[in-house]
Design a protein around this motif. Sequence first.
Motif, PDB file in Angstrom:
ATOM      1  N   LEU A  25      46.209  24.223   3.050  1.00 59.57           N
ATOM      2  CA  LEU A  25      47.392  23.364   3.000  1.00 59.57           C
ATOM      3  C   LEU A  25      48.253  23.683   1.779  1.00 59.57           C
ATOM      4  CD1 LEU A  25      46.001  19.835   4.022  1.00 59.57           C
ATOM      5  CD2 LEU A  25      47.252  21.464   5.452  1.00 59.57           C
ATOM      6  N   LYS A  26      47.604  23.895   0.639  1.00 58.93           N
ATOM      7  CA  LYS A  26      48.343  24.202  -0.583  1.00 58.93           C
ATOM      8  C   LYS A  26      49.119  25.505  -0.443  1.00 58.93           C
ATOM      9  CE  LYS A  26      45.046  21.829  -3.605  1.00 58.93           C
ATOM     10  NZ  LYS A  26      43.998  21.995  -4.646  1.00 58.93           N
ATOM     11  N   ARG A  27      48.457  26.511   0.132  1.00 60.40           N
ATOM     12  CA  ARG A  27      49.117  27.809   0.318  1.00 60.40           C
ATOM     13  C   ARG A  27      50.313  27.705   1.266  1.00 60.40           C
ATOM     14  NH1 ARG A  27      46.663  32.655  -1.028  1.00 60.40           N
ATOM     15  NH2 ARG A  27      44.674  32.463  -2.137  1.00 60.40           N
ATOM     16  N   LEU A  28      50.194  26.836   2.251  1.00 68.00           N
ATOM     17  CA  LEU A  28      51.257  26.675   3.250  1.00 68.00           C
ATOM     18  C   LEU A  28      52.295  25.638   2.839  1.00 68.00           C
ATOM     19  CD1 LEU A  28      49.063  26.741   6.486  1.00 68.00           C
ATOM     20  CD2 LEU A  28      50.522  28.574   5.607  1.00 68.00           C
ATOM     21  N   GLU A  29      52.109  25.021   1.660  1.00 71.26           N
ATOM     22  CA  GLU A  29      53.010  23.979   1.167  1.00 71.26           C
ATOM     23  C   GLU A  29      53.089  22.800   2.136  1.00 71.26           C
ATOM     24  OE1 GLU A  29      56.779  25.201  -0.318  1.00 71.26           O
ATOM     25  OE2 GLU A  29      55.966  26.909  -1.420  1.00 71.26           O
ATOM     26  N   ILE A  30      51.932  22.419   2.655  1.00 69.66           N
ATOM     27  CA  ILE A  30      51.813  21.249   3.502  1.00 69.66           C
ATOM     28  C   ILE A  30      51.068  20.177   2.714  1.00 69.66           C
ATOM     29  CG2 ILE A  30      50.803  20.298   5.636  1.00 69.66           C
ATOM     30  CD1 ILE A  30      50.982  23.206   6.752  1.00 69.66           C
ATOM     31  N   GLY A  31      51.640  18.975   2.634  1.00 74.83           N
ATOM     32  CA  GLY A  31      51.012  17.905   1.871  1.00 74.83           C
ATOM     33  C   GLY A  31      49.869  17.256   2.640  1.00 74.83           C
ATOM     34  N   ILE A  87      38.399  13.735   4.489  1.00 71.16           N
ATOM     35  CA  ILE A  87      38.851  14.538   3.351  1.00 71.16           C
ATOM     36  C   ILE A  87      37.781  14.585   2.264  1.00 71.16           C
ATOM     37  CG2 ILE A  87      40.595  14.722   1.529  1.00 71.16           C
ATOM     38  CD1 ILE A  87      42.511  13.293   3.473  1.00 71.16           C
ATOM     39  N   GLY A  88      37.021  13.505   2.125  1.00 75.11           N
ATOM     40  CA  GLY A  88      36.027  13.422   1.072  1.00 75.11           C
ATOM     41  C   GLY A  88      34.758  14.188   1.353  1.00 75.11           C
ATOM     42  N   SER A  89      34.701  14.848   2.491  1.00 76.45           N
ATOM     43  CA  SER A  89      33.511  15.621   2.827  1.00 76.45           C
ATOM     44  C   SER A  89      33.290  16.742   1.823  1.00 76.45           C
ATOM     45  CB  SER A  89      33.661  16.217   4.239  1.00 76.45           C
ATOM     46  OG  SER A  89      32.640  17.141   4.499  1.00 76.45           O
ATOM     47  N   ARG A  90      32.049  16.951   1.475  1.00 81.29           N
ATOM     48  CA  ARG A  90      31.718  18.027   0.535  1.00 81.29           C
ATOM     49  C   ARG A  90      31.507  19.364   1.238  1.00 81.29           C
ATOM     50  NH1 ARG A  90      30.531  16.524  -4.605  1.00 81.29           N
ATOM     51  NH2 ARG A  90      30.361  14.300  -5.022  1.00 81.29           N
ATOM     52  N   ARG A  91      31.645  19.335   2.553  1.00 80.06           N
ATOM     53  CA  ARG A  91      31.449  20.574   3.296  1.00 80.06           C
ATOM     54  C   ARG A  91      32.535  21.591   2.936  1.00 80.06           C
ATOM     55  NH1 ARG A  91      31.283  18.398   9.303  1.00 80.06           N
ATOM     56  NH2 ARG A  91      33.044  17.274   8.407  1.00 80.06           N
ATOM     57  N   GLY A  92      32.178  22.864   2.995  1.00 82.37           N
ATOM     58  CA  GLY A  92      33.111  23.921   2.635  1.00 82.37           C
ATOM     59  C   GLY A  92      34.358  23.925   3.488  1.00 82.37           C
ATOM     60  N   SER A  93      34.249  23.514   4.753  1.00 82.12           N
ATOM     61  CA  SER A  93      35.407  23.533   5.648  1.00 82.12           C
ATOM     62  C   SER A  93      36.514  22.616   5.158  1.00 82.12           C
ATOM     63  CB  SER A  93      34.976  23.134   7.064  1.00 82.12           C
ATOM     64  OG  SER A  93      34.424  21.835   7.077  1.00 82.12           O
ATOM     65  N   ALA A  94      36.143  21.463   4.603  1.00 84.95           N
ATOM     66  CA  ALA A  94      37.149  20.526   4.094  1.00 84.95           C
ATOM     67  C   ALA A  94      37.873  21.119   2.892  1.00 84.95           C
ATOM     68  CB  ALA A  94      36.496  19.203   3.732  1.00 84.95           C
ATOM     69  N   LYS A  95      37.105  21.771   1.992  1.00 85.64           N
ATOM     70  CA  LYS A  95      37.720  22.387   0.817  1.00 85.64           C
ATOM     71  C   LYS A  95      38.620  23.555   1.210  1.00 85.64           C
ATOM     72  CE  LYS A  95      33.983  21.127  -2.363  1.00 85.64           C
ATOM     73  NZ  LYS A  95      32.947  21.636  -3.294  1.00 85.64           N
ATOM     74  N   ASP A  96      38.162  24.352   2.156  1.00 85.68           N
ATOM     75  CA  ASP A  96      38.966  25.481   2.634  1.00 85.68           C
ATOM     76  C   ASP A  96      40.258  24.979   3.274  1.00 85.68           C
ATOM     77  OD1 ASP A  96      37.041  27.228   1.771  1.00 85.68           O
ATOM     78  OD2 ASP A  96      36.102  27.463   3.744  1.00 85.68           O
ATOM     79  N   PHE A  97      40.141  23.888   4.014  1.00 82.74           N
ATOM     80  CA  PHE A  97      41.302  23.296   4.672  1.00 82.74           C
ATOM     81  C   PHE A  97      42.340  22.867   3.634  1.00 82.74           C
ATOM     82  CE2 PHE A  97      43.388  19.388   6.277  1.00 82.74           C
ATOM     83  CZ  PHE A  97      44.032  19.914   7.380  1.00 82.74           C
ATOM     84  N   MET A  98      41.886  22.236   2.556  1.00 85.10           N
ATOM     85  CA  MET A  98      42.806  21.777   1.521  1.00 85.10           C
ATOM     86  C   MET A  98      43.466  22.946   0.800  1.00 85.10           C
ATOM     87  SD  MET A  98      40.548  18.550   0.127  1.00 85.10           S
ATOM     88  CE  MET A  98      41.742  17.955  -1.053  1.00 85.10           C
ATOM     89  N   ASN A  99      42.699  24.010   0.575  1.00 82.23           N
ATOM     90  CA  ASN A  99      43.282  25.208  -0.047  1.00 82.23           C
ATOM     91  C   ASN A  99      44.342  25.837   0.847  1.00 82.23           C
ATOM     92  OD1 ASN A  99      41.776  25.127  -2.422  1.00 82.23           O
ATOM     93  ND2 ASN A  99      40.065  26.277  -1.533  1.00 82.23           N
ATOM     94  N   GLU A 104      50.384  17.179  -2.962  1.00 82.05           N
ATOM     95  CA  GLU A 104      51.834  17.060  -2.918  1.00 82.05           C
ATOM     96  C   GLU A 104      52.436  18.418  -2.575  1.00 82.05           C
ATOM     97  OE1 GLU A 104      54.483  15.668  -2.062  1.00 82.05           O
ATOM     98  OE2 GLU A 104      54.366  14.070  -3.550  1.00 82.05           O
ATOM     99  N   THR A 105      53.594  18.395  -1.951  1.00 84.62           N
ATOM    100  CA  THR A 105      54.289  19.636  -1.622  1.00 84.62           C
ATOM    101  C   THR A 105      55.674  19.608  -2.239  1.00 84.62           C
ATOM    102  OG1 THR A 105      55.421  18.877   0.387  1.00 84.62           O
ATOM    103  CG2 THR A 105      53.133  19.565   0.617  1.00 84.62           C
TER     104      THR A 105
END
Length: 223
Positions: free
Chosen positions: A88-94, A74-86, A107-108
């Motif tokens: 999750l937020k859109r899908l309401e997955i914690g 999760i702590g990776s600075r790569r764009g894929s990790a940030k995109d993944f977290m975004n 949080e969801t």
Amino acid sequence: MKETDLYEPCKTLLESQGFEVKAEILKTDITAIKDNYIVIVELKTTISLKLIYQAIDRQRIADKVYVALPKKVIGSRRGSAKDFMNLLKRLEIGLIAVGTHAEVIIETFGFDLKKSINSSKKQKEKLIKEFSLRKSQSNIGGTSGKVMTHYKERVIEVAKYLYLSGEKSPKEITLYTGIKDVPNILTKNYYKWFVRVSRGIYTLTDVGRSEMEPYFLDDMIYE
């Protein structure tokens, strides 16, 4: 870090919030229930589209869904990790990060598509039933292959009794174990542990005896 290494920290986190936690309930890595509120956590060591698919599917039967990943992923600075977290937020997955302990990163507020939940009512009821009936805590979330189910727990109880008692009838086994579907268990004989030695009398096969021996070699007492 393996998927199974994520289990205990996540279990501890959920239990600290008052949830009862069990692993591998109907193919979910972790199911936690408090006051009929269901939380499901999927454990993975890498970010993948498959993980998203699994989490979305779990939303059909859970009030809240998290994915758990190693903190270093999760702590990776790569764009894929940030995109993944975004995503999750859109899908309401914690999202839960796991290092020496587990902590919620995203949080969801629960999956609110009631139509989807209602269409999966039977599956949700099946999940709750298996959760409530399961006695064993031998499963570890993230395990691949064989896991303990409520059905297997009953089969083991029948086999343990026959291991100690030799040859018995279904009625005798039922009276001793309290398991009502003993005749079905003996007839189905899914694990090939039982054999009928005469009309209405059963005992263990060699395979069954070998499977039961560890329970007694480890000084486990059948009650």
